[in-house]
Design a protein around this motif. Structure first.
Motif, PDB file in Angstrom:
ATOM      1  N   GLN A 143      -4.376   4.141 -39.569  1.00 15.98           N
ATOM      2  CA  GLN A 143      -3.688   5.328 -39.045  1.00 15.98           C
ATOM      3  C   GLN A 143      -2.497   5.744 -39.918  1.00 15.98           C
ATOM      4  OE1 GLN A 143      -2.633   4.327 -35.034  1.00 15.98           O
ATOM      5  NE2 GLN A 143      -4.764   4.091 -34.378  1.00 15.98           N
ATOM      6  N   HIS A 144      -1.930   4.792 -40.659  1.00 17.13           N
ATOM      7  CA  HIS A 144      -0.719   5.080 -41.437  1.00 17.13           C
ATOM      8  C   HIS A 144      -0.854   4.507 -42.854  1.00 17.13           C
ATOM      9  CE1 HIS A 144       1.213   6.246 -37.657  1.00 17.13           C
ATOM     10  NE2 HIS A 144       0.798   5.109 -37.139  1.00 17.13           N
ATOM     11  N   ASP A 145      -1.769   5.073 -43.636  1.00 13.15           N
ATOM     12  CA  ASP A 145      -1.979   4.530 -44.984  1.00 13.15           C
ATOM     13  C   ASP A 145      -0.876   4.924 -45.958  1.00 13.15           C
ATOM     14  OD1 ASP A 145      -2.548   7.193 -45.238  1.00 13.15           O
ATOM     15  OD2 ASP A 145      -4.559   6.932 -46.081  1.00 13.15           O
ATOM     16  N   ASP A 146       0.104   5.719 -45.480  1.00 13.98           N
ATOM     17  CA  ASP A 146       1.216   6.106 -46.339  1.00 13.98           C
ATOM     18  C   ASP A 146       2.386   5.142 -46.222  1.00 13.98           C
ATOM     19  OD1 ASP A 146       1.467   6.952 -43.673  1.00 13.98           O
ATOM     20  OD2 ASP A 146       3.024   8.405 -44.206  1.00 13.98           O
ATOM     21  N   LEU A 147       2.326   4.202 -45.294  1.00 12.94           N
ATOM     22  CA  LEU A 147       3.429   3.266 -45.092  1.00 12.94           C
ATOM     23  C   LEU A 147       3.293   2.059 -46.016  1.00 12.94           C
ATOM     24  CD1 LEU A 147       3.746   3.147 -41.184  1.00 12.94           C
ATOM     25  CD2 LEU A 147       5.033   4.563 -42.801  1.00 12.94           C
ATOM     26  N   TYR A 148       4.448   1.448 -46.345  1.00 11.25           N
ATOM     27  CA  TYR A 148       4.426   0.165 -47.046  1.00 11.25           C
ATOM     28  C   TYR A 148       3.897  -0.899 -46.088  1.00 11.25           C
ATOM     29  CZ  TYR A 148       7.328   2.201 -50.745  1.00 11.25           C
ATOM     30  OH  TYR A 148       7.800   2.973 -51.775  1.00 11.25           O
ATOM     31  N   LEU A 149       3.353  -1.973 -46.657  1.00 10.78           N
ATOM     32  CA  LEU A 149       2.777  -3.010 -45.806  1.00 10.78           C
ATOM     33  C   LEU A 149       3.832  -3.659 -44.912  1.00 10.78           C
ATOM     34  CD1 LEU A 149       0.149  -4.796 -48.087  1.00 10.78           C
ATOM     35  CD2 LEU A 149      -0.118  -2.847 -46.556  1.00 10.78           C
ATOM     36  N   TYR A 150       5.056  -3.795 -45.401  1.00  9.50           N
ATOM     37  CA  TYR A 150       6.082  -4.392 -44.552  1.00  9.50           C
ATOM     38  C   TYR A 150       6.458  -3.459 -43.401  1.00  9.50           C
ATOM     39  CZ  TYR A 150       9.657  -1.600 -47.020  1.00  9.50           C
ATOM     40  OH  TYR A 150      10.412  -0.567 -47.540  1.00  9.50           O
ATOM     41  N   GLU A 151       6.270  -2.155 -43.597  1.00 10.76           N
ATOM     42  CA  GLU A 151       6.508  -1.214 -42.505  1.00 10.76           C
ATOM     43  C   GLU A 151       5.415  -1.325 -41.442  1.00 10.76           C
ATOM     44  OE1 GLU A 151       8.853   2.515 -44.471  1.00 10.76           O
ATOM     45  OE2 GLU A 151       6.764   2.264 -45.111  1.00 10.76           O
ATOM     46  N   ILE A 152       4.194  -1.580 -41.895  1.00 11.27           N
ATOM     47  CA  ILE A 152       3.099  -1.851 -40.953  1.00 11.27           C
ATOM     48  C   ILE A 152       3.434  -3.101 -40.153  1.00 11.27           C
ATOM     49  CG2 ILE A 152       0.667  -2.513 -40.753  1.00 11.27           C
ATOM     50  CD1 ILE A 152       0.953   0.378 -41.516  1.00 11.27           C
ATOM     51  N   ALA A 153       3.961  -4.106 -40.846  1.00  9.60           N
ATOM     52  CA  ALA A 153       4.314  -5.356 -40.175  1.00  9.60           C
ATOM     53  C   ALA A 153       5.324  -5.106 -39.060  1.00  9.60           C
ATOM     54  CB  ALA A 153       4.869  -6.357 -41.188  1.00  9.60           C
ATOM     55  N   GLU A 154       6.338  -4.312 -39.344  1.00 10.52           N
ATOM     56  CA  GLU A 154       7.345  -4.003 -38.332  1.00 10.52           C
ATOM     57  C   GLU A 154       6.712  -3.268 -37.160  1.00 10.52           C
ATOM     58  OE1 GLU A 154      10.490  -4.740 -37.895  1.00 10.52           O
ATOM     59  OE2 GLU A 154      10.538  -5.999 -39.687  1.00 10.52           O
TER      60      GLU A 154
END
Length: 204
Positions: A143-154
């Motif tokens: 859903q959010h492929d524009d985010l950094y992976l650490y942002e996905i983690a949060e």
């Protein structure tokens, strides 16, 4: 467990397209058998699908009961059945004791090597919370492929309390952890469309 099987199958884009075409056209060679068994997993809720199809797919055969064989059946070979001649002149106590003594080792051997007879046996017994986390990471990334992976983690709650006071170390750890979950999710999806779940080894 079966809910996650259903969910990870829904993650495969090829199978999703095949379902949208009603199980016809491109992808028939890969998905036809799977579709015949699982159907359109996108069309209904899990509970509706489970009662319509799921229970039958994962059910074990009806348990065998002790019964007297007919003369014709006695000659049929089945490695899981022992045909025993019992002198009916013995008392029930002696019959019980002698049958237990005769078959104890055979019964234990069959139990140790018994495999599931379900059409789709579960490949292993993973921690369900880990499957849930992997699925959450995969869906968040989709859903959010524009985010950094650490942002996905949060976003999905992948945190490490021991690193809370070192932002750079925490982000590195979160990036690696999310990347690991994504690799695991991809392997789960690759295998689930082959009718195997949950399998995380690399496809050969």
């Amino acid at each position: 467990m079966y809910f996650f099987w259903w969910e990870f199958l829904r993650c495969d884009l090829g199978y999703q397209e095949f379902c949208a075409r009603g199980g016809k056209g491109r992808g028939s060679r890969k998905y036809a058998k799977l579709y015949a068994d699982f159907g359109d997993v996108h069309a209904t809720s899990f509970l509706t699908w489970w009662h319509a199809r799921g229970m039958e797919l994962f059910a074990e055969p009806a348990e065998r009961v002790v019964r007297r064989l007919t003369p014709g059946e006695a000659g049929t070979y089945d490695p899981d059945i022992a045909v025993v001649a019992i002198p009916l002149s013995l008392s029930l106590r002696k019959i019980n004791n002698r049958v237990k003594h005769l078959l104890r080792e055979e019964v234990q051997r069959v139990k140790q090597h018994k495999r599931s007879q379900a059409r789709y046996p579960v490949a292993s017994r993973p921690v369900l919370s880990s499957l849930h986390k992997t699925l959450s990471v995969y869906r968040a990334r989709a859903q959010h492929d524009d985010l950094y992976l650490y942002e996905i983690a949060e976003q999905v709650g992948v945190r490490n309390a021991a690193l809370q006071h070192d932002r750079h170390a925490l982000r590195r750890w979160q990036t690696n952890e999310v990347a690991r979950h994504l690799r695991v999710a991809q392997r789960l999806i690759e295998h689930v469309v082959q009718g195997k779940f949950p399998v995380t080894k690399v496809c050969s």
